[in-house]
Design a protein around this motif. Structure first.
Motif, PDB file in Angstrom:
ATOM      1  N   LEU A  87      70.019  42.187  41.749  1.00 20.84           N
ATOM      2  CA  LEU A  87      70.892  42.815  40.762  1.00 20.84           C
ATOM      3  C   LEU A  87      71.874  43.769  41.442  1.00 20.84           C
ATOM      4  O   LEU A  87      73.041  43.877  41.041  1.00 20.84           O
ATOM      5  CB  LEU A  87      70.062  43.544  39.710  1.00 20.84           C
TER       6      LEU A  87
ATOM      7  N   ALA B 168      76.552  42.176  37.538  1.00 16.87           N
ATOM      8  CA  ALA B 168      75.195  42.525  37.107  1.00 16.87           C
ATOM      9  C   ALA B 168      75.122  42.878  35.625  1.00 16.87           C
ATOM     10  O   ALA B 168      74.208  42.432  34.916  1.00 16.87           O
ATOM     11  CB  ALA B 168      74.658  43.686  37.944  1.00 16.87           C
ATOM     12  N   ASP B 169      76.061  43.661  35.140  1.00 14.03           N
ATOM     13  CA  ASP B 169      75.967  44.124  33.758  1.00 14.03           C
ATOM     14  C   ASP B 169      76.050  42.968  32.769  1.00 14.03           C
ATOM     15  O   ASP B 169      75.304  42.923  31.786  1.00 14.03           O
ATOM     16  CB  ASP B 169      77.064  45.152  33.471  1.00 14.03           C
TER      17      ASP B 169
ATOM     18  N   GLU C  83      72.800  41.030  32.836  1.00 13.89           N
ATOM     19  CA  GLU C  83      71.729  41.778  32.162  1.00 13.89           C
ATOM     20  C   GLU C  83      71.817  41.624  30.644  1.00 13.89           C
ATOM     21  O   GLU C  83      70.803  41.592  29.953  1.00 13.89           O
ATOM     22  CB  GLU C  83      71.789  43.248  32.553  1.00 13.89           C
ATOM     23  N   GLU C  84      73.037  41.513  30.126  1.00 16.31           N
ATOM     24  CA  GLU C  84      73.196  41.354  28.680  1.00 16.31           C
ATOM     25  C   GLU C  84      72.641  40.029  28.178  1.00 16.31           C
ATOM     26  O   GLU C  84      72.345  39.877  26.996  1.00 16.31           O
ATOM     27  CB  GLU C  84      74.684  41.459  28.310  1.00 16.31           C
TER      28      GLU C  84
ATOM     29  N   VAL D  82      65.057  42.742  29.791  1.00 16.89           N
ATOM     30  CA  VAL D  82      64.643  43.714  30.802  1.00 16.89           C
ATOM     31  C   VAL D  82      63.141  43.950  30.688  1.00 16.89           C
ATOM     32  O   VAL D  82      62.613  44.155  29.584  1.00 16.89           O
ATOM     33  CB  VAL D  82      65.416  45.036  30.629  1.00 16.89           C
TER      34      VAL D  82
ATOM     35  N   PHE E  61      68.589  49.554  39.048  1.00 20.00           N
ATOM     36  CA  PHE E  61      67.934  48.477  38.315  1.00 20.00           C
ATOM     37  C   PHE E  61      66.419  48.588  38.511  1.00 20.00           C
ATOM     38  O   PHE E  61      65.805  47.796  39.224  1.00 20.00           O
ATOM     39  CB  PHE E  61      68.464  47.131  38.803  1.00 20.00           C
TER      40      PHE E  61
ATOM     41  N   LEU F 236      64.602  41.422  35.596  1.00 16.24           N
ATOM     42  CA  LEU F 236      65.343  40.807  34.504  1.00 16.24           C
ATOM     43  C   LEU F 236      64.863  39.381  34.324  1.00 16.24           C
ATOM     44  O   LEU F 236      64.887  38.587  35.257  1.00 16.24           O
ATOM     45  CB  LEU F 236      66.844  40.820  34.819  1.00 16.24           C
TER      46      LEU F 236
END
Length: 492
Positions: A65, A74-75, A78-79, A83, A104, A108
């Motif tokens: 990440l 990364a963001d 992640e969405e 998590v 992080f 994930l």
């Protein structure tokens, strides 16, 4: 999209260019890095142009990440995932990931195809050319370059040439075979089953894993209503070609977990065997290997895709430096020196997890209890285990007498002006972090200053590892005279 998509050659191959064979996550990240650095790169793939929504990998660890963060991805990834900040293993061991020294501080759970989508978009935007439906059939290399013999979808044979070739084409790598590298190792377990299913009952924990007797099962959510199930029944050791149905998967879950959670509507099921193998060399002249072409291991710990992506992050800036005339080709030797030991360590750790999970004899069960108790109670042991599995604990060799930070991963430190290190690394250049009053002129580095009152001068490589550091001298003076060369890389 640049280049071709039907397997024919194009004008972006040749001197100063790279051919990356294999368009999985490792190949996509590497190709994107090279193109972003101005290197002409073509990604060669024997499959048609597609990203399958059926894939084995589904865990992205902290270090990966961080590498994706250094590319601005990364963001968004992640969405698209779930998590997970706490793990409960073998009914007694609870691992809190919140203590990880990373932005992080979790893992994930996200399908591999979501990672591939983001990396593919970046590669296209960076200018990567694609040659789909193009199968490598042979390879020759000389002092100045490499030529691939390929076969296109219509059966026509062609040649593609470049300064370097990187095989990211998986366990059955045609590139590895073409250069004659062995792939020593062995099959560890057979008849591992995978499935993506819906559940009538939601598990109590986000990640459910246990082993009882001959059975092992693991369940984790994708976040889209489906769950990934991994299972193995030692008592049902059959060939990969044996038909698989949902009843077999449910039975394994009942044996290992006590119930099957009402599994239904499987969108994908697969049976495979798990190998532990590693190529003895990741480089043969102008041909290099990364990802599963270089090493494969059990899925325990979810380290496969992660290790490959970190291979690519290590190799990309080095190839770009050599091809852009900013480093001697000897820099490429550090890829083997740095990544081969990591691959070997992952083989050991993933294999150890499998053996611990499948313990059944009284003395092996007792050993598992001791080990899990040690990790649960002794913080240094836990930190070492987490550092290896998540990737943040690995460090690279440093020259004798080097500063203690050299070779270590640098965390996402705050920088003056409200930015942070992994945002600064998005330029793909070295970042030199200095105390507030210090200055540096010259060399292709991005100069930043600590947000804190730290007095260290620290040079960070494009992959987020420390290349050089200096502390205040006896008179409190900070040296900002970064050496012209370190690890073979020239700043001039």
């Amino acid at each position: 999209m640049n280049g071709t998509t039907n397997g024919t050659t194009n004008d972006r191959t040749g001197v100063g260019s790279v051919l990356v064979v294999g368009s999985g996550p490792t190949g996509l990240l590497l190709a994107g890095d090279l193109a972003a650095a101005g290197v002409p790169v073509t990604l060669v793939e024997k499959r048609a142009r597609t990203i399958s929504n059926l894939s084995r990998a589904f865990v992205v660890h902290a270090r990966t990440l961080e590498q994706l963060d250094a590319r601005g991805l990364a963001d968004e990834i992640e969405e698209r995932g779930q998590v997970l900040d706490r793990l409960r293993l073998f009914g007694r061991l609870t691992v809190d990931l919140g203590d990880l020294p990373s932005r992080f501080n979790h893992l994930l759970v996200v399908p591999q195809y979501e990672v591939e989508k983001a990396l593919a978009r970046r590669a296209v935007e960076a200018g990567v050319s694609f040659a789909y439906e193009t199968e490598v059939t042979g390879l020759t290399q000389g002092t100045d370059g490499v030529t691939l013999q390929v076969r296109t979808a219509d059966g026509e044979s062609k040649e593609m040439s470049a300064a370097y070739v990187v095989g990211t084409d998986g366990m059955r790598s045609a590139v590895r075979e073409a250069v004659g590298l062995p792939f020593p190792g062995r099959s560890v377990i057979r008849s591992v089953v995978l499935a993506d299913v819906r559940l009538a009952e939601r598990p109590e924990n986000l990640l459910t894993v246990n082993a009882v007797g001959d059975a092992f099962a693991f369940i984790a959510p994708f976040g889209d209503g489906y769950y990934r199930v991994i299972g193995w029944n030692r008592a049902h050791d059959v060939p990969d070609s044996t038909p698989l149905d949902l009843d077999e998967i449910k039975e394994i879950a009942r044996l290992a977990l006590g119930r099957d959670f009402g599994m239904h509507d499987a969108r994908w099921m697969s049976r495979f065997h798990s190998d532990e193998r590693q190529a003895p060399a990741y480089r043969v002249g102008r041909v290099l290997l990364a990802g599963d072409a270089a090493h494969v291991h059990t899925p325990a710990g979810g380290q496969g895709m992660n290790t490959g992506l970190q291979d690519a992050a290590n190799l990309g800036w080095k190839l770009a430096a050599v091809l852009n005339g900013r480093a001697d080709k000897a820099l490429l030797d550090t890829y083997q020196a740095e990544r081969h030991p990591v691959g070997r360590a992952v083989l050991r750790s993933s294999g150890g997890i499998v053996r611990m999970a499948m313990a059944r004899r009284p003395w092996t069960l007792a050993a598992r209890a001791v080990l899990t108790g040690l990790v649960d109670r002794v913080h240094p042991a836990r930190d070492r285990a987490l550092g290896q599995i998540t990737g943040i604990g690995f460090r690279y060799p440093a020259a004798k007498g080097a500063h203690a930070l050299v070779g270590r991963r640098v965390p996402d430190v705050a920088l003056r002006g409200g930015t942070r290190l992994y945002e600064a690394l998005r330029d793909g250049e070295f970042v030199l972090i200095l105390p507030e009053e210090a200055e540096h002129k010259g060399g292709p580095v991005r100069v930043e200053h600590w947000a804190s009152d730290r007095r260290t001068a620290l040079l960070v490589r494009p992959d987020g590892y420390a290349a050089w550091a200096s502390e205040p001298g006896k008179r409190g003076v900070i040296s900002t005279d970064v050496p012209e060369e370190f690890a073979g890389y020239s700043l001039q």
